[in-house]
Design a protein around this motif. Sequence first.
Motif, PDB file in Angstrom:
ATOM      1  N   LEU A  38      16.121  -2.158   2.404  1.00  0.00           N
ATOM      2  CA  LEU A  38      14.976  -2.713   1.531  1.00  0.00           C
ATOM      3  C   LEU A  38      15.777  -3.311   0.005  1.00  0.00           C
ATOM      4  CD1 LEU A  38      12.168  -3.717   0.593  1.00  0.00           C
ATOM      5  CD2 LEU A  38      11.844  -1.232  -0.220  1.00  0.00           C
ATOM      6  N   ILE A  39      15.583  -4.631  -0.092  1.00  0.00           N
ATOM      7  CA  ILE A  39      16.514  -4.892  -1.260  1.00  0.00           C
ATOM      8  C   ILE A  39      15.228  -5.214  -2.234  1.00  0.00           C
ATOM      9  CG2 ILE A  39      17.864  -6.679  -2.447  1.00  0.00           C
ATOM     10  CD1 ILE A  39      19.159  -7.053   0.331  1.00  0.00           C
ATOM     11  N   VAL A  40      15.233  -4.893  -3.381  1.00  0.00           N
ATOM     12  CA  VAL A  40      14.269  -5.109  -4.510  1.00  0.00           C
ATOM     13  C   VAL A  40      14.715  -5.586  -5.710  1.00  0.00           C
ATOM     14  CG1 VAL A  40      12.581  -3.720  -6.191  1.00  0.00           C
ATOM     15  CG2 VAL A  40      13.421  -2.837  -3.806  1.00  0.00           C
ATOM     16  N   GLU A  41      14.179  -6.638  -6.133  1.00  0.00           N
ATOM     17  CA  GLU A  41      14.594  -7.531  -7.247  1.00  0.00           C
ATOM     18  C   GLU A  41      13.507  -7.914  -8.329  1.00  0.00           C
ATOM     19  OE1 GLU A  41      18.196 -10.158  -6.632  1.00  0.00           O
ATOM     20  OE2 GLU A  41      17.099 -10.356  -4.750  1.00  0.00           O
ATOM     21  N   CYS A  42      12.372  -6.878  -8.088  1.00  0.00           N
ATOM     22  CA  CYS A  42      11.275  -7.194  -8.894  1.00  0.00           C
ATOM     23  C   CYS A  42      10.944  -5.695  -9.684  1.00  0.00           C
ATOM     24  CB  CYS A  42      10.093  -7.701  -7.883  1.00  0.00           C
ATOM     25  SG  CYS A  42       9.371  -6.512  -6.769  1.00  0.00           S
ATOM     26  N   GLU A  88      -1.847 -11.864  -0.386  1.00  0.00           N
ATOM     27  CA  GLU A  88      -2.077 -12.793  -1.384  1.00  0.00           C
ATOM     28  C   GLU A  88      -0.900 -12.803  -2.268  1.00  0.00           C
ATOM     29  OE1 GLU A  88      -4.623 -10.641  -0.871  1.00  0.00           O
ATOM     30  OE2 GLU A  88      -6.000 -11.732   0.044  1.00  0.00           O
ATOM     31  N   ILE A  89      -0.402 -11.906  -2.867  1.00  0.00           N
ATOM     32  CA  ILE A  89       0.719 -11.584  -3.884  1.00  0.00           C
ATOM     33  C   ILE A  89       1.869 -10.961  -3.469  1.00  0.00           C
ATOM     34  CG2 ILE A  89      -0.826 -12.071  -5.886  1.00  0.00           C
ATOM     35  CD1 ILE A  89      -0.930  -8.859  -6.173  1.00  0.00           C
ATOM     36  N   SER A 108       7.022 -13.079 -10.121  1.00  0.00           N
ATOM     37  CA  SER A 108       7.778 -14.251 -10.650  1.00  0.00           C
ATOM     38  C   SER A 108       7.317 -15.482  -9.739  1.00  0.00           C
ATOM     39  CB  SER A 108       9.249 -14.189 -10.526  1.00  0.00           C
ATOM     40  OG  SER A 108       9.985 -15.343 -10.614  1.00  0.00           O
ATOM     41  N   ASN A 109       7.312 -16.664 -10.278  1.00  0.00           N
ATOM     42  CA  ASN A 109       7.026 -17.813  -9.768  1.00  0.00           C
ATOM     43  C   ASN A 109       8.313 -18.651  -9.237  1.00  0.00           C
ATOM     44  OD1 ASN A 109       5.034 -19.821  -8.659  1.00  0.00           O
ATOM     45  ND2 ASN A 109       5.559 -21.139 -10.368  1.00  0.00           N
ATOM     46  N   TYR A 110       9.479 -18.249  -9.634  1.00  0.00           N
ATOM     47  CA  TYR A 110      10.804 -18.713  -9.537  1.00  0.00           C
ATOM     48  C   TYR A 110      11.534 -17.974  -8.494  1.00  0.00           C
ATOM     49  CZ  TYR A 110      14.743 -21.389 -10.664  1.00  0.00           C
ATOM     50  OH  TYR A 110      16.160 -22.308 -10.608  1.00  0.00           O
ATOM     51  N   PHE A 111      11.592 -16.725  -8.767  1.00  0.00           N
ATOM     52  CA  PHE A 111      12.624 -15.802  -7.878  1.00  0.00           C
ATOM     53  C   PHE A 111      11.737 -15.135  -6.668  1.00  0.00           C
ATOM     54  CE2 PHE A 111      14.131 -15.764 -12.168  1.00  0.00           C
ATOM     55  CZ  PHE A 111      15.587 -16.529 -12.104  1.00  0.00           C
ATOM     56  N   PRO A 128       9.267 -16.754  -3.850  1.00  0.00           N
ATOM     57  CA  PRO A 128       8.562 -17.250  -5.388  1.00  0.00           C
ATOM     58  C   PRO A 128       7.449 -17.374  -5.135  1.00  0.00           C
ATOM     59  CG  PRO A 128      10.574 -18.317  -4.989  1.00  0.00           C
ATOM     60  CD  PRO A 128      10.549 -17.503  -3.675  1.00  0.00           C
ATOM     61  N   GLY A 129       6.484 -17.047  -6.248  1.00  0.00           N
ATOM     62  CA  GLY A 129       5.037 -17.348  -6.477  1.00  0.00           C
ATOM     63  C   GLY A 129       4.214 -16.298  -5.507  1.00  0.00           C
ATOM     64  N   GLY A 130       4.710 -15.656  -4.930  1.00  0.00           N
ATOM     65  CA  GLY A 130       3.820 -14.298  -4.126  1.00  0.00           C
ATOM     66  C   GLY A 130       3.661 -14.688  -2.788  1.00  0.00           C
TER      67      GLY A 130
END
Length: 134
Positions: A38-42, A88-89, A108-111, A128-130
Motif C-alpha cells: 500500500l502506497i499512501v500519498e494522501c 464516490e470519493i 486532490s483533484n490533481y494527484f 485524481p478527483g476521487g
Amino acid sequence: MYRKLSNIDFNFFIGQKVIEVRVDKNLPLVMIFESGRLIVECPWRLHVKKEIAIGYSDCIHSPERYSHKKIEKILMEKGIVKILHFDEISDLVVEFEGDVILELFHDSNYFEGWQLSGDKGFDLVSLPGGSYSD
C-alpha cells in the motif's frame, strides 16, 4: 451524504501481515504486506482502540515527535482483518488485528491518493478527483 461501499473483493489481502513499513523521511508512506503493498500519498490517520495514535498532520507539522517509525511500531506483524473502499470519493479503510484502523482520505483533484497492489495482479489506484482504477 451517504457513502456507498464499492463491490471490490479484498479477500486476497485478509490475513496478510505487515512485514515492512518504509520509514524514509519526506517520502510517501509505504506498507509492505506478505503478498502486496500500500502506497499512501494522501492524508491519513492511524487509530488504535478508538484513539488517533498518529496522523498525516502530525508527521508534517511535528516531524521531530512523529514519523513513520511510530507507524512501523504499531503495524509490524499485524494482520489485515477487513478493507473498506468507498465508491464516490475513493477513500480506503484498512482494519488490522488489535483494533488498529488506518483511514486514507483522498483530497486532490490533481494527484493520485493511494495505490493498493497484490502480487497476483490486483491493482487499485485512487485517481485524481476521487475516482479509481482497478
